[in-house]
Design a protein around this motif. Structure first.
Motif, mmCIF file in Angstrom:
data_model
loop_
_atom_site.group_PDB
_atom_site.id
_atom_site.type_symbol
_atom_site.label_atom_id
_atom_site.label_comp_id
_atom_site.label_asym_id
_atom_site.label_seq_id
_atom_site.Cartn_x
_atom_site.Cartn_y
_atom_site.Cartn_z
ATOM 1 N N ASN A 26 44.575 44.526 46.626
ATOM 2 C CA ASN A 26 43.125 44.914 47.139
ATOM 3 C C ASN A 26 42.313 44.283 45.971
ATOM 4 N N TRP A 27 42.953 43.404 45.160
ATOM 5 C CA TRP A 27 42.190 42.655 44.114
ATOM 6 C C TRP A 27 41.001 41.809 44.904
ATOM 7 N N LYS A 28 39.578 41.958 44.460
ATOM 8 C CA LYS A 28 38.486 41.102 44.964
ATOM 9 C C LYS A 28 38.175 40.127 44.051
#
Length: 211
Positions: A26-28
């Protein structure tokens, strides 16, 4: 513009950029595999003892990887010089733990950037070594060197290609040390009780190693 390094849960300044091989789930933020280790090197590291010998080997191999990417790295650096926004290069290891991001900051970006590179929110500083060229020291190492000099012990710490430090005092070889080892040596040099014993012991080890 300043380039900082930190870990994912640490303080982020400006834009966050992942330089681990695999960013967190879920790294943005952006992902920059240009500064990541290869899958083979990462696999080797995880299976290693992760001691000072393994750190030295990892540093050597990662430097080879970065050397093979020099043209792309130089293009990236030139592009970033026109970017007014600070960025933070992120990886998993906490501040003080062995991590390739320090090597990226110290050996690559500072060398090519010619400007300001911060490490975990602390400024890397250039000082002169006995080899007559600028050497980049982590803040804690630099602080201990300066304290030794203030006490009248002009210790020299030359950075080797493998990432270790070659320590000498008044021209006397005190051996090659990892970053953790050099921190211990510099700390003990400041204590009168240990200083004489340390110098005699290290000089003996250096002589034995060269014999």
């Amino acid at each position: 513009m300043t380039v900082f390094t930190s870990y994912y849960r640490g303080e982020i300044r400006g834009e966050a950029v992942s330089i681990s091989l695999y960013p967190p789930k879920n790294w943005k933020g952006k992902h920059l595999p240009l500064f990541a280790p290869t899958p083979e090197l990462l696999k080797w590291w995880k299976a290693s003892a992760q001691d000072t010998a393994a750190q030295s080997e990892y540093t050597r191999e990662f430097r080879k990887t970065l050397d093979s990417r020099q043209q792309l790295i130089q293009l990236w650096v030139r592009k970033q010089k026109d970017n007014p926004q600070d960025i933070t290069l992120c990886c998993f290891e906490k501040t003080g733990d062995f991590c390739h991001r320090y090597q990226v900051g110290e050996e690559i970006l500072q060398e090519l950037w010619g400007g300001e590179v911060g490490a975990d929110q602390l400024q890397l500083t250039l000082v002169q070594g006995k080899t007559n060229h600028s050497i980049t020291y982590p803040p804690l190492v630099l602080s201990l060197i300066e304290k030794c000099h203030a006490l009248g012990y002009p210790v020299q710490c030359d950075r080797l290609a493998c990432g270790y430090y070659r320590v000498s005092l008044h021209g006397e070889d005190l051996g090659d040390w990892s970053e953790l080892g050099v921190l211990a040596v510099l700390s003990l040099l400041q204590q009168e009780f240990y200083r004489g014993r340390l110098l005699a012991g290290l000089a003996g080890l250096a002589a034995a190693g060269s014999g």
